[in-house]
Design a protein around this motif. Structure first.
Motif, PDB file in Angstrom:
ATOM      1  N   TYR A  68       0.972  -1.328  -0.158  1.00 58.98           N
ATOM      2  CA  TYR A  68       0.073  -0.495  -0.208  1.00 58.98           C
ATOM      3  C   TYR A  68       0.796   1.388  -0.418  1.00 58.98           C
ATOM      4  CZ  TYR A  68      -3.901  -3.048   1.602  1.00 58.98           C
ATOM      5  OH  TYR A  68      -4.697  -3.970   0.937  1.00 58.98           O
ATOM      6  N   ASN A  70       0.463   3.734   1.790  1.00 61.71           N
ATOM      7  CA  ASN A  70       0.811   4.289   2.772  1.00 61.71           C
ATOM      8  C   ASN A  70       1.779   3.931   3.971  1.00 61.71           C
ATOM      9  OD1 ASN A  70      -0.189   2.110   3.815  1.00 61.71           O
ATOM     10  ND2 ASN A  70      -1.510   3.558   5.423  1.00 61.71           N
ATOM     11  N   ARG A  71       2.451   2.672   2.955  1.00 60.91           N
ATOM     12  CA  ARG A  71       3.989   1.561   4.108  1.00 60.91           C
ATOM     13  C   ARG A  71       5.306   2.172   3.445  1.00 60.91           C
ATOM     14  NH1 ARG A  71      -0.500  -0.004   5.013  1.00 60.91           N
ATOM     15  NH2 ARG A  71      -0.707  -2.589   5.127  1.00 60.91           N
ATOM     16  N   LYS A  72       5.743   1.968   4.408  1.00 61.23           N
ATOM     17  CA  LYS A  72       7.288   2.297   4.497  1.00 61.23           C
ATOM     18  C   LYS A  72       7.814   2.261   4.087  1.00 61.23           C
ATOM     19  CE  LYS A  72       7.284   3.698   9.636  1.00 61.23           C
ATOM     20  NZ  LYS A  72       8.690   3.481  10.804  1.00 61.23           N
ATOM     21  N   PRO A 154      -6.067   0.294   4.480  1.00 59.03           N
ATOM     22  CA  PRO A 154      -5.728  -0.319   6.606  1.00 59.03           C
ATOM     23  C   PRO A 154      -4.282  -0.035   6.128  1.00 59.03           C
ATOM     24  CG  PRO A 154      -5.462  -1.848   4.766  1.00 59.03           C
ATOM     25  CD  PRO A 154      -5.740  -0.713   3.796  1.00 59.03           C
ATOM     26  N   ASN A 155      -3.885   0.128   7.739  1.00 60.02           N
ATOM     27  CA  ASN A 155      -2.669   0.359   8.638  1.00 60.02           C
ATOM     28  C   ASN A 155      -2.094  -1.178   9.159  1.00 60.02           C
ATOM     29  OD1 ASN A 155      -2.553   3.236   7.502  1.00 60.02           O
ATOM     30  ND2 ASN A 155      -3.825   3.101   9.773  1.00 60.02           N
ATOM     31  N   ILE A 156      -3.134  -1.764   9.474  1.00 57.32           N
ATOM     32  CA  ILE A 156      -2.830  -3.007   9.901  1.00 57.32           C
ATOM     33  C   ILE A 156      -3.493  -4.677   9.070  1.00 57.32           C
ATOM     34  CG2 ILE A 156      -2.552  -2.556  12.154  1.00 57.32           C
ATOM     35  CD1 ILE A 156      -4.840  -3.997  12.729  1.00 57.32           C
ATOM     36  N   ASN A 213     -10.325   2.594  13.649  1.00 62.14           N
ATOM     37  CA  ASN A 213      -9.425   3.349  13.881  1.00 62.14           C
ATOM     38  C   ASN A 213      -7.710   2.770  12.994  1.00 62.14           C
ATOM     39  OD1 ASN A 213     -10.466   5.295  15.521  1.00 62.14           O
ATOM     40  ND2 ASN A 213     -10.617   4.096  17.569  1.00 62.14           N
ATOM     41  N   HIS A 214      -8.476   2.417  12.460  1.00 59.95           N
ATOM     42  CA  HIS A 214      -7.304   1.293  11.528  1.00 59.95           C
ATOM     43  C   HIS A 214      -7.057   1.108  10.507  1.00 59.95           C
ATOM     44  CE1 HIS A 214      -6.204  -0.770  15.301  1.00 59.95           C
ATOM     45  NE2 HIS A 214      -7.104  -1.209  15.722  1.00 59.95           N
ATOM     46  N   TRP A 215      -7.492   2.403   9.580  1.00 62.06           N
ATOM     47  CA  TRP A 215      -7.508   3.380   8.563  1.00 62.06           C
ATOM     48  C   TRP A 215      -6.823   4.019   8.573  1.00 62.06           C
ATOM     49  CZ3 TRP A 215      -9.357   0.057   4.256  1.00 62.06           C
ATOM     50  CH2 TRP A 215      -9.798  -1.649   4.144  1.00 62.06           C
ATOM     51  N   ASP A 216      -6.337   4.201   6.665  1.00 67.22           N
ATOM     52  CA  ASP A 216      -5.853   5.815   6.765  1.00 67.22           C
ATOM     53  C   ASP A 216      -6.710   6.892   6.336  1.00 67.22           C
ATOM     54  OD1 ASP A 216      -4.456   7.665   5.948  1.00 67.22           O
ATOM     55  OD2 ASP A 216      -2.343   6.831   4.920  1.00 67.22           O
ATOM     56  N   SER A 218      -6.706   9.276   5.234  1.00 67.19           N
ATOM     57  CA  SER A 218      -5.869  11.503   5.303  1.00 67.19           C
ATOM     58  C   SER A 218      -6.490  11.658   3.632  1.00 67.19           C
ATOM     59  CB  SER A 218      -4.798  11.163   5.140  1.00 67.19           C
ATOM     60  OG  SER A 218      -3.958  10.136   4.217  1.00 67.19           O
TER      61      SER A 218
END
Length: 349
Positions: A68, A70-72, A154-156, A213-216, A218
């Protein structure tokens, strides 16, 4: 190592479209919007896939991929050298650039261990340009129907800690998630389910309902509602005699074929073992032995296209037309052009 019996089967390579890579055009983030086999056949994954819209990042003489946006960035980028329109990674792998423009990239991923017809062609667009276009197309709208570039991320792994009912571990479901930005809520709507028990249905709904709360959000926070397609697959697999149950989800797709769940490690090892035995038998002209082992290899790993094609070709060469045509017909249903060509030329006479 995979090997295809090229004397029995031939694929014609596509022509190069240009002779030199312009690195100023290549550098940046590119998002996959389509995949197909090298000969134009329907994509037939041989690797575990979760997000079909993977992102490739090119920077000077290295690249990496990430699931994704938003991943580093990867701390282990892959180095490459450029030779005309080839990005050479090592002696066994390179990417052949077929098209490169400001916002469009097409390349074929070549592995020497694979047969020619199992290499994959990727179609990509510049991520920021595609997102900018999607935002323009959705201006002044209250509800966003997501795209691969304009979407919650998803952040996770939403289902990382969600156990699957072991009594019915294999299920499929698809539908869409409705994000309510103001109320910070997610509702789940199913449009299709297959072998989804009431217990697992509730687990899927609960996991999404509690994941807000586990979704980006932005990139999509200016909309009131967000409608995003999803698919989920519940599966069971074994690694070193240990059984695991898990749910894999993919977003912005309704195609179950877009993701592939892990195979049992024993199945993969057995498939490779039988494939090597088949090659050895073929090289020693023991064709009955070759057929038996290629067939076993394909049964252990249905994604091993080389095994399927090899034993179909040997069957035909030995005069067992019905068996060969049955296999080619099966892969016509999977959208494989090579199988269709073999079937039309050899089975419709």
């Amino acid at each position: 190592m995979q090997k295809f019996l090229s004397l029995l089967f031939v694929i014609i390579s596509s022509p190069f479209l240009f002779s030199q890579i312009d690195m100023t055009l290549l550098n940046g983030e590119w998002i996959i919007y389509k995949k197909e086999m090298k000969d134009g056949s329907k994509y037939f994954s041989q690797e575990i896939v979760k997000n079909p819209s993977e992102i490739f990042v090119f920077d000077k003489n290295s690249f990496f991929s990430k699931e994704y946006s938003n991943r580093k960035n990867s701390i282990f980028p892959i180095k490459f050298k450029v030779d005309n329109n080839k990005i050479i990674i090592n002696e066994n792998r390179y990417k052949l650039i077929e098209k490169l423009s400001e916002n469009e990239l097409v390349f074929i991923d070549f592995f020497s261990e694979k047969s020619d017809n199992t290499n994959i062609r990727y179609y990509l667009k510049k991520y920021d340009a595609l997102q900018k276009l999607d935002k323009a197309n959705n201006i002044n709208k209250d509800t966003l129907s997501t795209t691969i570039a304009l979407t919650p991320i998803p952040n996770i792994d939403i289902f990382k800690n969600t156990p699957v009912n072991t009594y019915d571990p294999v299920f499929k479901a698809k539908g869409y998630l409705l994000f309510d930005i103001q109320n910070k809520d997610i509702k789940v709507n199913f449009t299709h389910t297959e072998k989804l028990s009431p217990q697992n249905r509730e687990k899927v709904i609960s996991s999404f309902n509690t994941s807000y709360n586990h979704w980006d959000l932005s990139d999509v926070k200016n909309y009131k509602f967000i409608k995003m397609p999803f698919i989920v697959i519940g599966h069971q697999y074994n690694i070193s005699n240990n059984t695991f149950n898990h749910i894999i989800a993919a977003y912005n797709t309704q195609k179950y074929d877009d993701i592939r769940t892990p195979l049992n490690s024993n199945d993969i090892e057995n498939s490779q073992h039988f494939f090597k035995l088949g090659l050895n038998c073929f090289e020693h002209k023991n064709y009955t032995c070759a057929i038996e082992n290629f067939k076993k290899s394909a049964e252990e790993n249905k994604y091993n296209l080389d095994a399927h094609y090899n034993y179909a070709s040997i069957y035909f060469a030995l005069g067992k037309k019905e068996e060969a045509c049955t296999k080619w017909s099966e892969f016509v249903q999977y959208g494989q052009i090579a199988a269709e060509q073999e079937y039309n030329s050899k089975c419709k006479k």
